[in-house]
Design an enzyme around this catalytic site. Structure first.
Site, short mmCIF file in Angstrom:
data_model
loop_
_atom_site.label_atom_id
_atom_site.label_comp_id
_atom_site.label_asym_id
_atom_site.label_seq_id
_atom_site.Cartn_x
_atom_site.Cartn_y
_atom_site.Cartn_z
N ALA A 161 3.94 86.37 -81.41
CA ALA A 161 3.14 85.14 -81.30
C ALA A 161 1.70 85.52 -80.98
O ALA A 161 1.45 86.44 -80.20
CB ALA A 161 3.71 84.23 -80.20
N GLU A 227 8.95 83.64 -89.98
CA GLU A 227 8.88 85.10 -90.02
C GLU A 227 10.21 85.70 -89.56
O GLU A 227 10.72 86.66 -90.15
CB GLU A 227 7.73 85.56 -89.11
CG GLU A 227 7.25 86.97 -89.36
CD GLU A 227 5.95 87.22 -88.61
OE1 GLU A 227 4.89 86.86 -89.14
OE2 GLU A 227 6.00 87.74 -87.48
#
Length: 291
Positions: A161, A227
């Site tokens: 992130a 992802e």
């Protein structure tokens, strides 16, 4: 009443009952001694011919007899108090047993709920994986040159992130690259004007492994979720390519996000430094290459 408060009550009652037992034993001993002295005094008074001795022993007999009677009353009081404490202790132990049974039943019910929820998620994920495997197989048959195993330009892809870049991921990437490891890191690989999605797809296809920095930020992001799915799809086809790092999260959070991750051995940023993790990856890479 909570289990802890019941435990506290039982401990207190045990201490109070123990104190009463000690006092009761002492009183019984005192009463026995007084009774024994009274019996000896009356025996001497009955057998002596001396008036002064008889009078003295009769006085001692009366004194010790009164003392024995008083002590007997105190003993009866202590026995009553001890009985009340033991009854209260028994009731608290019954409460504890009931509370423990209720807590166990509640825990088993919650465990069953989590198990059923986990099984459902596993079924959904397994179905998704089978679908991806089928589609990937068709693509590889139609376009064999697109098989990702034929084009691995990076040792590892870093899935993370953006919120964790400055606080953790940048340091991890530095530790990896310092050891000569080829890292695909969006910060370094996506050039100005390039397609982000296409660049990430390309990075995943060209990477042997994928390190996933699992954090609260990671689990909340839409882009990292996509992802993650792509990484897991590749894992399902080629096997053992995912390397998770638990970063400031708990086991329960991992279960909630993806139960299947529990089957993959993970490293923990709270236990290992970035240098230790980089060394572990370097050893794994060296073993895969030369082992």
């Amino acid at each position: 009443m909570s289990v802890d408060s019941i435990f506290s009550a039982i401990k207190r009652l045990n201490n109070e009952a123990s104190t009463l037992r000690i006092k009761l034993a002492n009183k019984r001993k005192e009463e026995a001694n007084a009774r024994d002295k009274a019996m000896k005094a009356i025996s001497v008074a009955q057998n002596t011919k001396m008036d002064s001795v008889r009078k003295s022993k009769l006085t001692e007999y009366e004194r010790e007899t009164k003392k024995s009677v008083t002590l007997a009353k105190e003993i009866a009081d202590f026995e009553k108090r001890l009985s009340e404490k033991e009854n209260s202790l028994f009731k608290e132990q019954e409460k504890l047993h009931k509370a423990q049974e209720e807590a166990t039943a509640k825990r088993l019910k919650e465990d069953d709920r989590i198990r059923r929820q986990t099984d459902f998620k596993l079924q959904l994920l397994s179905s998704s994986v089978r679908t991806v495997q089928h589609e990937q197989s068709k693509i590889n048959q139609a376009f064999p040159l697109l098989d990702v195993r034929l084009d691995e330009s990076y040792d590892v892809f870093i899935s993370h992130a953006s919120d964790d870049k400055a606080t953790y991921v940048d340091g991890l990437v530095d530790a990896l690259t310092t050891r000569g490891i080829k890292v695909w890191y969006d910060k370094n690989q996506i050039a100005w004007g390039n397609s982000i999605r296409q660049s990430i797809d390309d990075g995943l296809k060209k990477s042997k492994y994928a390190i996933i920095v699992l954090s609260e930020h990671y689990m909340r992001k839409y882009w990292t979720s996509r992802e993650f799915n792509a990484i897991f799809a590749k894992e399902s086809i080629y096997g053992q390519t995912i390397l998770p790092i638990w970063h400031n999260i708990t086991k329960d959070q991992v279960i909630s996000y993806s139960p299947m991750l529990l089957d993959i051995n993970a490293l923990n940023s709270a236990v290992l430094t970035v240098d230790e993790i980089a060394e572990a990856f370097a050893s794994k890479l060296n073993y895969a290459t030369n082992g």
